[in-house]
Design a protein around this motif. Structure first.
Motif, PDB file in Angstrom:
ATOM      1  N   LYS A   1      -3.773   4.649   8.257  1.00 41.53           N
ATOM      2  CA  LYS A   1      -3.782   3.739   7.110  1.00 41.53           C
ATOM      3  C   LYS A   1      -4.727   4.197   6.006  1.00 41.53           C
ATOM      4  CE  LYS A   1      -4.274  -1.230   6.155  1.00 41.53           C
ATOM      5  NZ  LYS A   1      -4.540  -2.556   6.767  1.00 41.53           N
TER       6      LYS A   1
ATOM      7  N   LYS B   1       2.087   5.081   1.464  1.00 39.99           N
ATOM      8  CA  LYS B   1       0.968   4.494   0.737  1.00 39.99           C
ATOM      9  C   LYS B   1       0.671   5.300  -0.519  1.00 39.99           C
ATOM     10  CE  LYS B   1      -2.398   6.952   3.643  1.00 39.99           C
ATOM     11  NZ  LYS B   1      -3.532   6.804   4.566  1.00 39.99           N
TER      12      LYS B   1
ATOM     13  N   ARG C   1     -10.429  -1.304  -3.802  1.00 44.28           N
ATOM     14  CA  ARG C   1     -10.781  -2.075  -2.605  1.00 44.28           C
ATOM     15  C   ARG C   1     -10.136  -3.463  -2.630  1.00 44.28           C
ATOM     16  NH1 ARG C   1     -13.531  -2.645   1.823  1.00 44.28           N
ATOM     17  NH2 ARG C   1     -14.691  -4.537   2.294  1.00 44.28           N
TER      18      ARG C   1
ATOM     19  N   LEU D   1      -6.370  -3.177  -1.945  1.00 39.37           N
ATOM     20  CA  LEU D   1      -6.074  -2.883  -0.535  1.00 39.37           C
ATOM     21  C   LEU D   1      -6.236  -4.125   0.322  1.00 39.37           C
ATOM     22  CD1 LEU D   1      -7.862   0.580  -0.102  1.00 39.37           C
ATOM     23  CD2 LEU D   1      -5.477   0.125  -0.699  1.00 39.37           C
ATOM     24  N   GLN D   2      -7.280  -4.896   0.054  1.00 42.61           N
ATOM     25  CA  GLN D   2      -7.508  -6.118   0.834  1.00 42.61           C
ATOM     26  C   GLN D   2      -6.427  -7.153   0.555  1.00 42.61           C
ATOM     27  OE1 GLN D   2     -11.639  -6.867  -0.410  1.00 42.61           O
ATOM     28  NE2 GLN D   2     -12.301  -6.417   1.676  1.00 42.61           N
TER      29      GLN D   2
ATOM     30  N   ASP E   1      -3.206  -5.789   2.164  1.00 42.53           N
ATOM     31  CA  ASP E   1      -3.347  -5.192   3.495  1.00 42.53           C
ATOM     32  C   ASP E   1      -2.691  -3.815   3.498  1.00 42.53           C
ATOM     33  OD1 ASP E   1      -4.100  -4.938   6.153  1.00 42.53           O
ATOM     34  OD2 ASP E   1      -2.293  -5.909   6.918  1.00 42.53           O
ATOM     35  N   ALA E   2      -3.000  -3.034   2.485  1.00 39.06           N
ATOM     36  CA  ALA E   2      -2.346  -1.745   2.274  1.00 39.06           C
ATOM     37  C   ALA E   2      -3.277  -0.595   2.628  1.00 39.06           C
ATOM     38  CB  ALA E   2      -1.916  -1.616   0.808  1.00 39.06           C
TER      39      ALA E   2
END
Length: 420
Positions: free
Chosen positions: A5, A253, A270, A273-274, A277-278
């Motif tokens: 990930k 991604k 950041r 991504l949060q 959920d990537a």
């Protein structure tokens, strides 16, 4: 081959800092973030330095063994094409397929018509979850976008199939890179590109679009931070939609080719991504090379004198060194100190002029010179010509150089993106 990930692309131009770089990922793991190291080195860099991809593999494998790293790691054939991929087939398991030069090349009109006919869903109103406003397109827009990108995607397919024929489909991770071009790709253009990639049956796991703003080598982002944050989140949403719509790999991604030190966009990355959920792949280019020079300057004595010599030669050959990187540097020559000035600097003065600090370190010091930093960033060719004299000096000052490499990667890059 499944790609984790979170991953971090690290350049190691002289193949001496693999342990120090890996230490940064180990520190991240200790603090709860699994960040996969990806050692990257382009064909251009190998040619300049006179190295082989097998040497990069040997350095990475040796570091992993010595440090006891038991998690995945990769070796990236960075920015390869049909002319350069073959020397990377055996040692590499990640291939950055660079088709930026093919963007805008004339495509066959019949192929464009077939693409538009295959994808009526791209015409009209396209509603993508988590994007506030639907994309609105018409046939003319889809045709125009296909004319711009279809030849590049088809060329990427040709390169992918050549690698797969030599290596096997399941033995490497593929990325398509479109970042080293003049114009950014919008999220709706990204969707059309992903549809074309699906048609080519290229199972990419990362894609590197060009984002809005300047991503110059070695210095902070230049552009509208709110626009970048919006674009980044919309790209994340677009990828998630395309994965389901076009049966692309679920591990697909974004890849951010940062050119190093894009501190101001790290919070947006950041947060995105949060929120989604990537995953993300972040490539830092020449950060490690600059930290080597900083370490030599900090060491003082003969090492500092060598750092000054490298700058003097870079200054003398600035036009030659800058030419291959013209789209990703902005150097104001009037702001460059003369070699005579630098020759009189102390160790501390040299370090302060070159070191780019993160906001967590109270930002850049007044002595910091981004033009000086950018010139040295592209000046690794000077050190390459020094050959063993340079690498021997690195080895003689390993402790101070490694400390700078690890701290820079972990504290300034990995921590703000993956740990906060």
């Amino acid at each position: 081959m499944q790609f984790p990930k979170f991953s971090f692309g690290m350049g190691d131009r002289f193949a001496h800092q693999a342990k120090a770089q890996l230490q940064a990922c180990m520190l991240a793991a200790q603090q709860g973030a699994d960040v996969t190291p990806v050692w990257n080195k382009s064909n251009r860099e190998h040619l300049i330095i006179g190295s082989e991809p097998t040497g990069t593999r040997e350095a990475a494998d040796a570091a992993v063994k010595e440090m006891g790293w038991t998690k995945p790691y990769f070796l990236d054939a960075d920015h390869i094409n049909l002319k350069t991929y073959e020397r990377f087939v055996a040692p590499c398991d990640f291939f950055t397929i660079d088709v930026a030069d093919n963007i805008g090349q004339k495509s066959d009109e019949t192929e464009i018509a077939k693409f538009v006919e295959r994808h009526p869903e791209l015409i009209g109103e396209i509603t993508i979850p988590r994007i506030d406003q639907p994309f609105r397109t018409d046939k003319a827009f889809v045709e125009k976008t296909a004319k711009q990108f279809l030849a590049a995607v088809q060329h990427a397919g040709e390169i992918y199939r050549a690698i797969a024929a030599a290596k096997g489909n399941e033995n490497f991770v593929a990325e398509i890179s479109m970042d080293e071009t003049d114009a950014p790709q919008t999220p709706v253009e990204l969707l059309i590109i992903l549809a074309a990639i699906s048609d080519e049956k290229v199972p990419i796991q990362t894609i590197a679009p060009k984002f809005t703003g300047r991503f110059n080598k070695g210095v902070d982002y230049g552009g509208d931070l709110q626009q970048f944050a919006k674009e980044f989140r919309e790209d994340l949403a677009t990828i998630a939609y395309a994965v389901e719509k076009y049966n692309l790999p679920k591990t697909l991604k974004l890849s951010v080719h940062s050119g190093s030190d894009k501190y101001s966009i790290y919070p947006a990355i950041r947060e995105g991504l949060q929120a989604f959920d990537a995953g993300v792949h972040v490539k830092t280019a020449g950060t490690t090379w600059l930290e080597e020079v900083i370490g030599l300057a900090e060491a003082g004595g003969d090492a500092l004198e060598l750092a000054k010599e490298i700058y003097a030669q870079a200054y003398a050959h600035a036009d030659e060194l800058c030419a291959p990187y013209a789209t990703v540097i902005d150097i104001k020559k009037d702001n460059l100190p003369t070699p005579e000035t630098v020759d009189g600097w102390s160790s501390e003065q040299f370090v302060k002029a070159l070191q780019h600090r993160s906001p967590a370190e109270a930002g850049d010091l007044p002595e910091y010179n981004p033009d000086f930093r950018q010139l040295l960033h592209v000046g690794f060719k000077v050190a390459a010509k020094l050959g063993k004299r340079y690498t021997d000096t690195l080895e003689a000052n390993e402790e101070v150089v490694a400390r700078n490499v690890t701290k820079n990667l972990f504290e300034r890059h990995i921590r703000p993106i993956f740990l906060g």
